[in-house]
Design a protein around this motif. Structure first.
Motif, PDB file in Angstrom:
ATOM      1  N   GLU A 264       0.766  -1.218   0.137  1.00  0.00           N
ATOM      2  CA  GLU A 264       0.118  -0.067   0.052  1.00  0.00           C
ATOM      3  C   GLU A 264       0.820   1.292   0.016  1.00  0.00           C
ATOM      4  N   ALA A 265       2.027   1.155   0.623  1.00  0.00           N
ATOM      5  CA  ALA A 265       2.874   2.382   1.036  1.00  0.00           C
ATOM      6  C   ALA A 265       3.870   2.450  -0.307  1.00  0.00           C
ATOM      7  N   GLU A 266       3.535   1.453  -1.141  1.00  0.00           N
ATOM      8  CA  GLU A 266       4.659   1.519  -2.438  1.00  0.00           C
ATOM      9  C   GLU A 266       5.998   1.687  -1.761  1.00  0.00           C
ATOM     10  N   ILE A 267       6.442   0.795  -0.908  1.00  0.00           N
ATOM     11  CA  ILE A 267       7.809   0.914  -0.405  1.00  0.00           C
ATOM     12  C   ILE A 267       8.514  -0.134  -1.214  1.00  0.00           C
ATOM     13  N   HIS A 268       9.860   0.200  -1.781  1.00  0.00           N
ATOM     14  CA  HIS A 268      10.779  -0.554  -2.318  1.00  0.00           C
ATOM     15  C   HIS A 268      11.491  -1.454  -1.398  1.00  0.00           C
ATOM     16  N   ALA A 269      11.650  -2.803  -1.513  1.00  0.00           N
ATOM     17  CA  ALA A 269      12.255  -3.744  -0.763  1.00  0.00           C
ATOM     18  C   ALA A 269      13.641  -4.015  -1.205  1.00  0.00           C
ATOM     19  N   ILE A 270      14.590  -3.805  -0.812  1.00  0.00           N
ATOM     20  CA  ILE A 270      15.889  -4.076  -1.053  1.00  0.00           C
ATOM     21  C   ILE A 270      16.948  -4.929  -0.265  1.00  0.00           C
ATOM     22  N   ARG A 290      18.645 -18.309   7.441  1.00  0.00           N
ATOM     23  CA  ARG A 290      19.268 -17.668   6.049  1.00  0.00           C
ATOM     24  C   ARG A 290      19.119 -16.182   6.340  1.00  0.00           C
ATOM     25  N   GLY A 291      17.974 -15.606   6.758  1.00  0.00           N
ATOM     26  CA  GLY A 291      18.000 -14.355   7.154  1.00  0.00           C
ATOM     27  C   GLY A 291      17.585 -13.280   5.992  1.00  0.00           C
ATOM     28  N   GLN A 292      17.491 -13.921   4.643  1.00  0.00           N
ATOM     29  CA  GLN A 292      17.122 -13.047   3.810  1.00  0.00           C
ATOM     30  C   GLN A 292      15.694 -12.504   3.775  1.00  0.00           C
ATOM     31  N   THR A 293      15.071 -11.315   3.544  1.00  0.00           N
ATOM     32  CA  THR A 293      13.563 -11.370   3.737  1.00  0.00           C
ATOM     33  C   THR A 293      13.032 -11.935   2.561  1.00  0.00           C
ATOM     34  N   ARG A 294      11.518 -11.863   2.828  1.00  0.00           N
ATOM     35  CA  ARG A 294      10.769 -12.771   1.973  1.00  0.00           C
ATOM     36  C   ARG A 294      10.707 -12.335   0.565  1.00  0.00           C
ATOM     37  N   VAL A 295      11.557 -12.669  -0.171  1.00  0.00           N
ATOM     38  CA  VAL A 295      11.327 -12.091  -1.622  1.00  0.00           C
ATOM     39  C   VAL A 295      10.063 -12.805  -2.234  1.00  0.00           C
ATOM     40  N   PRO A 296       9.921 -14.067  -2.359  1.00  0.00           N
ATOM     41  CA  PRO A 296       8.848 -14.306  -3.416  1.00  0.00           C
ATOM     42  C   PRO A 296       7.510 -13.773  -2.634  1.00  0.00           C
ATOM     43  N   GLU A 297       7.333 -13.816  -1.465  1.00  0.00           N
ATOM     44  CA  GLU A 297       6.071 -13.297  -0.839  1.00  0.00           C
ATOM     45  C   GLU A 297       5.883 -11.762  -1.110  1.00  0.00           C
ATOM     46  N   LEU A 298       6.959 -11.073  -0.879  1.00  0.00           N
ATOM     47  CA  LEU A 298       6.949  -9.445  -1.386  1.00  0.00           C
ATOM     48  C   LEU A 298       6.444  -9.512  -2.887  1.00  0.00           C
ATOM     49  N   GLY A 302       3.085  -7.816  -4.894  1.00  0.00           N
ATOM     50  CA  GLY A 302       3.173  -6.268  -5.771  1.00  0.00           C
ATOM     51  C   GLY A 302       4.239  -5.580  -5.367  1.00  0.00           C
ATOM     52  N   VAL A 303       5.056  -5.872  -4.380  1.00  0.00           N
ATOM     53  CA  VAL A 303       6.248  -4.932  -3.962  1.00  0.00           C
ATOM     54  C   VAL A 303       7.361  -4.994  -4.919  1.00  0.00           C
ATOM     55  N   ASN A 304       7.966  -3.719  -5.154  1.00  0.00           N
ATOM     56  CA  ASN A 304       9.194  -3.946  -6.097  1.00  0.00           C
ATOM     57  C   ASN A 304      10.240  -4.248  -5.470  1.00  0.00           C
ATOM     58  N   VAL A 305      10.926  -5.349  -5.580  1.00  0.00           N
ATOM     59  CA  VAL A 305      12.111  -5.944  -4.988  1.00  0.00           C
ATOM     60  C   VAL A 305      13.139  -5.830  -5.690  1.00  0.00           C
ATOM     61  N   ALA A 306      14.288  -5.166  -4.951  1.00  0.00           N
ATOM     62  CA  ALA A 306      15.628  -5.128  -5.729  1.00  0.00           C
ATOM     63  C   ALA A 306      16.586  -6.049  -4.685  1.00  0.00           C
ATOM     64  N   PHE A 307      17.918  -6.293  -5.638  1.00  0.00           N
ATOM     65  CA  PHE A 307      19.082  -7.125  -4.848  1.00  0.00           C
ATOM     66  C   PHE A 307      20.137  -5.909  -5.019  1.00  0.00           C
ATOM     67  N   GLY A 308      20.650  -5.764  -3.707  1.00  0.00           N
ATOM     68  CA  GLY A 308      22.022  -5.173  -3.816  1.00  0.00           C
ATOM     69  C   GLY A 308      23.220  -5.806  -3.260  1.00  0.00           C
TER      70      GLY A 308
END
Ligand code: FE2
Length: 430
Positions: A264-270, A290-298, A302-308
């Motif tokens: 809803e807040a259109e936050i980008h998840a990195i 593993r500690g990585q955030t929940r990429v497939p669920e994000l 519809g959240v924009n997910v990037a890898f840094g």
């Protein structure tokens, strides 16, 4: 009609094949099969992949290539890394920051990485990193889009002059407001820091990118506050939550409420796969998280997910080479994103998605975009990640700025082919 550069017979990340790309005056003028016009320079892609350049939306360029200074991180933990960086900060000079950062930028360009968002520590009253990286941003302007984040590494409230220094850094021309709520003294201070930093961004019309919940503590829920403040202040689409590793350990029910709030807040998840997999779970015995955030669920929300990339040879991470294909590869392994569609998505996580998070203008391979792209020694995005494919040509503004010879091995085996080319072993499928 003549072009400056024409690339013939390219495969594109969206699966189109046999495409020509014509460039004029630094811009892509046409993307279609069978362009016949003249061009000053022609590159035959030979059915290999042409992609927009890599984008790294989370990096620490003030610390990069400082491995071993003043000593190594013995425990390998995030907290010792922060302590070690504190020791190094005392002895940093602007010249040393500039020299190491420029060296890293050379490495980045050689690998097709042409846009980087770097967090820069402001918890140093001399603002050495800020001074150095403002200089670097100017020096590399013609070939790297460098965004700077004012990052209060030791906590906005926990470190005595952090807010004053952060505001000074923004006055000096730093682009983005950073934060680290999970490192404040209390959860309440963490939440207050998120609110204060978002207000600063709203007042100044800036973007926000916070280190948020980079911890294994499932009760670290500052992302919830970040989503709330983003909505309250009308910052939708201009805020990124970096790391978000506590989400890995959170209760599933809570996450089912949280994900729609982030969307809803259109936050980008990195996510930062190389670093999250090495720094998180350090206090676990077995099994280790593993500690990585929940990429497939994000993604599914519809959240924009990037890898840094986050770190290369610094107090937190002794490995790394500026290769975003290594980042994508680690991301897909850690998230178990192994379907063909998932792997293609992971390529997007180091190209289009971070470009969106950084609000880069003119990024892409459409007509009218900047003529920035790379030719890889792979036929599609899946093969590119699998092989960490050689970047044969890196093009900026329609000009080749880096070239690497194709990787081929000469074989000395009777009855076998004379050479091995790593690309092309399996059929390309749609
Ligand atoms: Fe980071």
């Amino acid at each position: 009609m003549s072009f400056d550069l024409l690339v013939r017979n390219a495969n594109l990340p969206d699966g189109r094949t046999g495409i020509d790309i014509a460039c004029r005056n630094g811009v892509i003028a046409a993307v279609e099969p069978g362009i016949t016009a003249e061009a000053k320079e022609i590159i035959d892609a030979g059915g290999l992949l042409v992609s927009p350049p890599f984008v790294d939306s989370h990096f620490h360029m003030d610390a990069t290539l400082s491995l071993g200074l003043p000593r190594m991180n013995r425990s390998g933990t995030l907290l010792e890394g922060i302590a070690l960086w504190g020791e190094l900060k005392e002895i940093l000079t602007v010249e040393a920051v500039v020299e190491r950062a420029l060296k890293y930028c050379d490495l980045a360009v050689s690998q097709g990485l042409l846009a980087i968002r770097t967090h820069v520590d402001v918890c140093d009253d001399r603002l050495t990193g800020i001074k150095g990286l403002l200089e670097v941003r100017d020096k590399v302007r013609d070939y790297i889009d460098l965004q700077l984040v004012a990052f209060p590494q030791d906590g906005l409230f926990r470190s005595p002059n952090a807010e004053k220094n952060l505001l000074t850094a923004l006055d000096m021309g730093v682009d983005i407001v950073g934060g680290i709520p999970h490192f404040e003294r209390t959860m309440q201070d963490g939440a207050r820091s998120v609110a204060r930093l978002c207000e600063i961004a709203a007042e100044r019309g800036l973007m926000v990118d916070m280190h948020c919940d980079e911890t294994d503590d499932p009760m670290s829920r500052h992302i919830e506050t970040l989503a709330f403040e983003t909505q309250r202040l009308g910052l939708q689409g201009r805020v990124a939550g970096s790391h978000l590793t506590s989400m890995h350990s959170m209760d599933n029910y809570y996450v089912s409420k949280l994900l729609p709030l982030i969307a809803e807040a259109e936050i980008h998840a990195i996510a930062n796969p190389l670093i999250n997999i090495t720094l998180q779970g350090r206090h676990d015995s077995y099994p280790k998280r593993r500690g990585q955030t929940r990429v497939p669920e994000l993604r599914s929300h519809g959240v924009n997910v990037a890898f840094g990339h986050d770190c290369v040879m610094d107090p937190w991470y002794s490995m790394g080479s500026g290769d975003m294909l290594e980042v994508a590869s680690m991301g897909l392994h850690v998230a178990q994103m192994t379907s063909r569609d998932d792997i293609r998505y992971c390529f997007e996580c180091v190209t289009n998605h971070p470009a969106r998070a950084m609000r880069l203008e003119g990024y892409g391979l459409q007509t009218g975009c900047k003529a920035d792209f790379m030719l890889l020694q792979a036929r599609d995005t899946i093969e590119a990640i699998r092989l960490k494919a050689t970047r044969l040509k890196v093009v900026k503004g329609g000009k080749v700025i880096a070239s690497t010879p194709a990787r081929t091995t000469r074989l000395e085996l009777p009855g076998r082919p004379a050479t091995v080319d790593p690309a092309g072993y399996a059929p390309v499928e749609s």
